[in-house]
Design a protein around this motif. Structure first.
Motif, PDB file in Angstrom:
ATOM      1  N   PRO A  46       0.790  -1.268   0.131  1.00 42.03           N
ATOM      2  CA  PRO A  46      -0.150  -0.039  -0.012  1.00 42.03           C
ATOM      3  C   PRO A  46       0.895   1.340  -0.089  1.00 42.03           C
ATOM      4  O   PRO A  46       0.421   2.344  -0.609  1.00 42.03           O
ATOM      5  N   ILE A  47       1.926   1.318   0.991  1.00 45.81           N
ATOM      6  CA  ILE A  47       2.756   2.417   0.695  1.00 45.81           C
ATOM      7  C   ILE A  47       3.617   2.914  -0.624  1.00 45.81           C
ATOM      8  O   ILE A  47       3.285   4.064  -1.050  1.00 45.81           O
ATOM      9  N   VAL A  48       3.774   1.825  -1.241  1.00 48.03           N
ATOM     10  CA  VAL A  48       4.385   1.978  -2.719  1.00 48.03           C
ATOM     11  C   VAL A  48       3.398   2.466  -3.525  1.00 48.03           C
ATOM     12  O   VAL A  48       3.726   3.433  -4.497  1.00 48.03           O
ATOM     13  N   THR A  49       2.199   1.765  -3.527  1.00 49.72           N
ATOM     14  CA  THR A  49       1.056   2.069  -4.572  1.00 49.72           C
ATOM     15  C   THR A  49       0.657   3.652  -4.369  1.00 49.72           C
ATOM     16  O   THR A  49       0.538   4.337  -5.155  1.00 49.72           O
ATOM     17  N   ALA A  50       0.561   3.863  -3.003  1.00 49.23           N
ATOM     18  CA  ALA A  50       0.013   5.306  -2.580  1.00 49.23           C
ATOM     19  C   ALA A  50       1.214   6.364  -3.176  1.00 49.23           C
ATOM     20  O   ALA A  50       0.920   7.343  -3.575  1.00 49.23           O
ATOM     21  N   GLU A  51       2.401   6.045  -2.776  1.00 50.54           N
ATOM     22  CA  GLU A  51       3.347   6.938  -3.480  1.00 50.54           C
ATOM     23  C   GLU A  51       3.436   7.069  -4.974  1.00 50.54           C
ATOM     24  O   GLU A  51       3.606   8.260  -5.221  1.00 50.54           O
ATOM     25  N   THR A  52       3.317   6.121  -5.681  1.00 58.27           N
ATOM     26  CA  THR A  52       3.001   6.066  -7.003  1.00 58.27           C
ATOM     27  C   THR A  52       1.754   7.343  -7.411  1.00 58.27           C
ATOM     28  O   THR A  52       1.767   8.105  -8.219  1.00 58.27           O
ATOM     29  N   LEU A  53       0.626   7.171  -6.723  1.00 60.17           N
ATOM     30  CA  LEU A  53      -0.564   7.877  -6.969  1.00 60.17           C
ATOM     31  C   LEU A  53      -0.180   9.262  -6.680  1.00 60.17           C
ATOM     32  O   LEU A  53      -0.573  10.340  -7.203  1.00 60.17           O
ATOM     33  N   LYS A  54       0.690   9.454  -5.482  1.00 63.11           N
ATOM     34  CA  LYS A  54       1.133  10.805  -4.881  1.00 63.11           C
ATOM     35  C   LYS A  54       1.982  11.510  -6.070  1.00 63.11           C
ATOM     36  O   LYS A  54       1.684  12.754  -6.232  1.00 63.11           O
ATOM     37  N   GLN A  55       2.762  11.002  -6.841  1.00 64.16           N
ATOM     38  CA  GLN A  55       3.406  11.474  -7.827  1.00 64.16           C
ATOM     39  C   GLN A  55       2.867  12.018  -9.000  1.00 64.16           C
ATOM     40  O   GLN A  55       3.188  12.729  -9.667  1.00 64.16           O
ATOM     41  N   LYS A  56       1.365  11.481  -9.157  1.00 63.56           N
ATOM     42  CA  LYS A  56       0.483  11.903 -10.038  1.00 63.56           C
ATOM     43  C   LYS A  56      -0.400  13.411  -9.464  1.00 63.56           C
ATOM     44  O   LYS A  56      -1.024  14.172 -10.181  1.00 63.56           O
ATOM     45  N   GLY A  57       0.095  13.733  -8.331  1.00 60.30           N
ATOM     46  CA  GLY A  57      -0.637  15.019  -7.728  1.00 60.30           C
ATOM     47  C   GLY A  57      -1.573  14.649  -6.598  1.00 60.30           C
ATOM     48  O   GLY A  57      -2.097  15.711  -6.167  1.00 60.30           O
ATOM     49  N   PHE A  58      -1.875  13.545  -6.007  1.00 59.88           N
ATOM     50  CA  PHE A  58      -2.662  13.173  -5.239  1.00 59.88           C
ATOM     51  C   PHE A  58      -2.199  13.305  -3.946  1.00 59.88           C
ATOM     52  O   PHE A  58      -1.059  12.822  -3.819  1.00 59.88           O
ATOM     53  N   SER A  59      -3.011  13.541  -2.809  1.00 55.69           N
ATOM     54  CA  SER A  59      -2.435  13.677  -1.383  1.00 55.69           C
ATOM     55  C   SER A  59      -2.629  12.317  -0.762  1.00 55.69           C
ATOM     56  O   SER A  59      -3.865  11.699  -1.033  1.00 55.69           O
ATOM     57  N   VAL A  60      -1.656  11.591  -0.365  1.00 60.01           N
ATOM     58  CA  VAL A  60      -1.917  10.402   0.308  1.00 60.01           C
ATOM     59  C   VAL A  60      -1.219  10.293   1.655  1.00 60.01           C
ATOM     60  O   VAL A  60      -0.304  11.069   2.009  1.00 60.01           O
ATOM     61  N   SER A  61      -1.578   9.505   2.617  1.00 61.17           N
ATOM     62  CA  SER A  61      -1.133   9.387   3.922  1.00 61.17           C
ATOM     63  C   SER A  61      -1.129   7.890   4.222  1.00 61.17           C
ATOM     64  O   SER A  61      -1.840   6.955   3.856  1.00 61.17           O
ATOM     65  N   GLN A  62      -0.153   7.519   5.169  1.00 57.04           N
ATOM     66  CA  GLN A  62      -0.302   6.268   5.700  1.00 57.04           C
ATOM     67  C   GLN A  62      -1.536   6.224   6.793  1.00 57.04           C
ATOM     68  O   GLN A  62      -1.815   7.067   7.513  1.00 57.04           O
ATOM     69  N   GLY A  63      -2.070   4.913   6.906  1.00 56.26           N
ATOM     70  CA  GLY A  63      -3.236   4.822   7.762  1.00 56.26           C
ATOM     71  C   GLY A  63      -2.721   4.094   8.841  1.00 56.26           C
ATOM     72  O   GLY A  63      -2.776   4.806   9.895  1.00 56.26           O
ATOM     73  N   GLY A  64      -2.439   2.979   8.852  1.00 56.08           N
ATOM     74  CA  GLY A  64      -2.115   2.356  10.158  1.00 56.08           C
ATOM     75  C   GLY A  64      -2.408   0.672   9.862  1.00 56.08           C
ATOM     76  O   GLY A  64      -2.591   0.157   8.728  1.00 56.08           O
ATOM     77  N   GLU A  65      -2.294  -0.056  10.899  1.00 58.58           N
ATOM     78  CA  GLU A  65      -2.495  -1.701  10.867  1.00 58.58           C
ATOM     79  C   GLU A  65      -3.830  -1.912  11.479  1.00 58.58           C
ATOM     80  O   GLU A  65      -4.347  -1.278  12.517  1.00 58.58           O
TER      81      GLU A  65
END
Length: 263
Positions: A15-34
């Motif tokens: 999830p962290i890598v996938t979210a970071e890829t979307l972030k590079q497109k201009g989306f704001s993302v954050s770590q959620g948790g466990e």
């Protein structure tokens, strides 16, 4: 029923890598948790109260046990690690017991409400309840329902303090698109179940829409290449998330799912 779009679950091995890829497109993302008792973890991207959840498995043995009681975790265990992509949508309600009663009256087998919780990086524990409708193996899975322990207003205030703005300014969530074999039949079945209004899209053949607060649901059996390929490879399911924003983004595939800003 008082229902709103809550979130779309994107199953991914990291999830962290996938979210970071979307972030590079201009989306704001954050770590959620466990989710310690489910063996899963997530990252999140919010659009008001509607959001996208990147969900992965970090403790397989725990997840396989949790899958016996939780239909969403069962789907995650079935898909990962071999398949990534959009899995299921969640609809928000503040009347989950009434929703459960309605589903029973309609003849559905249900599971829940079951409790859920997640501890954020700041140490705060978020809690909710979930309700699942059992579907046959050849049916597009229905949404699951979620009721948060916080009110919508409390969650808005919390998100305002903890979420960064998207670099694609004025980014709002528009709709989720499902590839299905018969758009009228599927949309009509969901409309009856959820008490939503269905309408055909005049500009797109074999496509129907369910109007929903927080983001619409689009069902298409169009013969275009992307829809046909998805149906052939995976069967019915959500495959595209559309947004409105100042900066266009052509449909881009990230970890088995498509994202698009403007048409």
């Amino acid at each position: 029923m008082n229902l709103s779009f809550d979130h779309l679950v994107h199953f991914t091995n990291n999830p962290i890598v996938t979210a970071e890829t979307l972030k590079q497109k201009g989306f704001s993302v954050s770590q959620g948790g466990e989710h310690a008792h489910w063996g899963t973890f997530n990252a999140l991207s919010y659009f008001g109260l509607s959001y996208l959840e990147f969900l992965g498995i970090n403790h397989r043995t725990i997840a396989e046990t949790a899958a016996l009681e939780n239909n969403l975790i069962e789907q995650a265990v079935q898909w990962l690690p071999n398949r990534e992509g959009f899995g299921r949508i969640a609809l928000r309600t503040n009347e989950i017991d009434s929703v459960a009663a309605r589903m029973k009256d309609l003849g559905f087998k249900i599971h829940g409400p079951v409790p859920g919780k997640r501890t954020r990086e700041d140490g705060i524990t978020i809690q909710w309840k979930m309700l699942f409708i059992e579907a046959s193996n050849d049916e597009l899975p229905y949404p699951f329902f979620i009721q948060w322990n916080q009110s919508d207003e409390e969650r808005k205030q919390d998100l305002a303090k903890n979420q960064q703005a998207h670099s694609i300014s004025n980014l709002t969530f528009k709709e989720v698109v499902f590839a299905v074999h018969d758009s009228y039949k599927t949309a009509n079945r969901w409309a009856d179940c959820l008490g939503l209004r269905m309408s055909p899209l005049e500009k797109e053949k074999e496509t129907h829409k369910l109007v929903l607060n927080g983001g619409d649901l689009i069902f298409t059996s169009s013969k275009n290449n992307r829809v046909s390929e998805y149906l052939e490879r995976h069967g019915e399911g959500p495959f595209l998330m559309k947004f409105i924003g100042d900066k266009p983004l052509p449909a881009a595939e990230i970890s088995g799912a498509y994202f698009q800003v403007n048409e």
